[in-house]
Design a protein around this motif. Structure first.
Motif, PDB file in Angstrom:
ATOM      1  N   ASP A  69     -18.593  25.333  -2.124  1.00 12.86           N
ATOM      2  CA  ASP A  69     -16.884  25.639  -3.231  1.00 12.86           C
ATOM      3  C   ASP A  69     -17.352  25.992  -4.574  1.00 12.86           C
ATOM      4  O   ASP A  69     -15.837  26.629  -4.976  1.00 12.86           O
ATOM      5  N   VAL A  70     -18.338  26.328  -4.685  1.00 15.52           N
ATOM      6  CA  VAL A  70     -18.036  27.252  -5.866  1.00 15.52           C
ATOM      7  C   VAL A  70     -19.587  27.784  -5.882  1.00 15.52           C
ATOM      8  O   VAL A  70     -20.571  27.488  -5.450  1.00 15.52           O
ATOM      9  N   VAL A  71     -19.434  29.030  -5.725  1.00 18.65           N
ATOM     10  CA  VAL A  71     -20.469  30.444  -6.159  1.00 18.65           C
ATOM     11  C   VAL A  71     -21.329  30.416  -7.325  1.00 18.65           C
ATOM     12  O   VAL A  71     -20.437  31.408  -8.137  1.00 18.65           O
ATOM     13  N   PHE A  72     -22.814  29.987  -7.916  1.00 22.97           N
ATOM     14  CA  PHE A  72     -22.924  30.822  -9.115  1.00 22.97           C
ATOM     15  C   PHE A  72     -23.824  31.866  -9.618  1.00 22.97           C
ATOM     16  O   PHE A  72     -24.410  31.921  -8.575  1.00 22.97           O
ATOM     17  N   CYS A  73     -23.076  33.056  -9.406  1.00 22.58           N
ATOM     18  CA  CYS A  73     -24.255  33.936  -9.977  1.00 22.58           C
ATOM     19  C   CYS A  73     -25.017  34.265 -11.298  1.00 22.58           C
ATOM     20  O   CYS A  73     -24.304  34.397 -12.250  1.00 22.58           O
ATOM     21  N   CYS A  74     -26.312  34.401 -10.555  1.00 22.67           N
ATOM     22  CA  CYS A  74     -27.382  34.147 -11.753  1.00 22.67           C
ATOM     23  C   CYS A  74     -27.560  35.532 -12.138  1.00 22.67           C
ATOM     24  O   CYS A  74     -28.779  35.615 -11.914  1.00 22.67           O
ATOM     25  N   LEU A  75     -26.949  36.749 -11.746  1.00 23.52           N
ATOM     26  CA  LEU A  75     -27.417  38.254 -10.822  1.00 23.52           C
ATOM     27  C   LEU A  75     -27.542  38.887 -13.271  1.00 23.52           C
ATOM     28  O   LEU A  75     -26.782  38.821 -13.906  1.00 23.52           O
ATOM     29  N   PRO A  76     -28.257  39.929 -13.274  1.00 22.89           N
ATOM     30  CA  PRO A  76     -28.060  40.566 -14.501  1.00 22.89           C
ATOM     31  C   PRO A  76     -26.787  41.570 -14.389  1.00 22.89           C
ATOM     32  O   PRO A  76     -26.126  41.829 -13.265  1.00 22.89           O
TER      33      PRO A  76
END
Ligand SMILES: NC(=O)c1ccc[n+]([C@@H]2O[C@H](COP(=O)([O-])OP(=O)(O)OC[C@H]3O[C@@H](n4cnc5c(N)ncnc54)[C@H](OP(=O)(O)O)[C@@H]3O)[C@@H](O)[C@H]2O)c1
Length: 345
Positions: A69-76
């Motif tokens: 439902d939600v994607v967290f993007c924790c990339l540089p």
């Protein structure tokens, strides 16, 4: 029960998201991606999560986040803008923790981040993720550009004072100190224990990439273009940012007037705390929590406000704000999973 996915789950912000979401109660943890640790369980990468979160890390690919439902993007930064458009095109709501969608003017991004922005057309659809300032925009957004850690510590305190014209926008100096986790988990000589321990240094002087983000939001609050002097420092501690902010009071403005403006803006906010008169916060009191604490005084001798804010860079400065934004996107109670106090006094 909602489902979330984390792209780039093996960094510090990924860890912090999992730590917070493990006890959230309203979401279950779906796909977690890593390029380096593909195939390992997340508890092997982060022993602190063993028996708390069990999930095999997967290589990122088109189908990985299915069902989220939600994607967290924790990339540089620079990497995130290669990934986020595809996620949006697949219909996911995304909270991006990088800087790639925070600056509304792509040419400003390109100048400060020294790279071409490959999808400038996506920027205008992103809500800037300080909930205390942009709650309605966040609620309606598909993409939330989660704010930077230093910008959070400065913008939240200054925005109400600028909106009410209590300080001179040309006089702002932000002197901020961060713990080492602010730079992420990657190995780097300058971040090694022996380089950092017993030291205390300024860096990014007159050139730190958070400067345009701070100026962008303070300009919105002031209604005119604002330039600030911003100097970050590296402190030998793991978490926390303490910002000491100086700004000249407008003629006739009092400390009580500034306190009233901050009280009006944040009195009902669950995560912003204004210290009583004469009280100034310590980073230790917000460690591990989603609070942002503010202390301020008007130095009558110089006519300058001295404002001190503290946050945990990994919580209110990153993953806690991201969970707060997720709660808003999903229509959950905004404090869900975030109402615990800090680790220390
Ligand atoms: N640390 C903070 O206090 C803080 C605060 C606010 C915002 N942020 C922002 O949040 C984002 C994540 O920060 P962080 O501190 O978690 O960083 P980090 O500890 O360095 O972790 C970065 C993550 O991205 C993955 N990764 C790195 N390079 C990649 C590449 N080229 N392609 C695909 N994956 C890659 C790494 O995983 P694998 O090697 O396992 O794939 C890791 O999971 C950054 O944009 C940062 O600026 C950080």
């Amino acid at each position: 029960m909602y489902r979330i996915a984390v792209v780039g789950a093996t960094g510090y912000t990924g860890f912090e998201l999992l730590r917070l979401l493990a006890s959230h109660g309203g979401v279950e943890i779906g796909a977690l991606t890593s390029e380096t640790y593909t195939g390992k369980d997340v508890g092997e990468v982060f022993p602190a999560l063993s028996k708390v979160v069990s999930r095999r890390l997967e290589k990122f690919g088109r189908a990985v986040c299915e069902g989220a439902d939600v994607v967290f993007c924790c990339l540089p930064h620079r990497t995130a803008m290669n990934t986020v458009p595809g996620l949006l095109d697949q219909g996911f709501r995304v909270v991006d923790l990088s800087a790639d969608f925070r600056l509304r003017d792509a040419s400003v991004y390109e100048k400060w981040y020294e790279t071409e922005h490959i999808c400038p057309e996506r920027i205008s659809g992103a809500a800037y993720g300080i909930p205390e300032l942009y709650r309605n925009e966040i609620r309606a957004a598909r993409l939330v550009a989660n704010p930077g850690c230093y910008p959070t510590g400065a913008i939240v305190a200054l925005a109400p004072l600028l909106r009410s014209n209590l300080i001179d926008p040309a006089s702002i100096i932000i002197d901020a100190k961060s713990g080492v986790s602010g730079a992420g988990r990657k190995a780097e000589l300058a971040l090694q224990f022996s380089e950092v321990n017993e030291g205390f240094k300024a860096y990014g002087i007159a050139s730190h990439r958070h400067t345009p983000e701070i100026e962008q939001e303070l300009s919105v609050a002031a209604g005119i273009e604002v330039r600030v002097s911003f100097t970050p420092h590296l402190v030998p501690m793991t978490r926390g940012i303490l910002s000491t902010i100086y700004a000249r009071a407008r003629e006739g403005v009092t400390e009580a007037g500034a306190r009233e403006a901050l009280g009006k803006a944040y009195g009902e906010e669950p995560f912003i705390r204004l210290m009583p008169e004469g009280g100034f916060p310590n980073v230790s009191q917000v460690a591990g929590s989603n609070f942002l604490d503010i202390g301020l005084t008007l130095d009558g001798r110089t006519g300058r406000f001295v404002i001190v804010t503290v946050i945990d860079n990994l919580v209110k400065g990153a993953s806690g704000a991201a969970v707060q934004n997720m709660n808003i996107l999903l229509g959950l109670e905004e404090t869900q999973g975030l109402s615990h106090p800090g680790f220390w006094v």
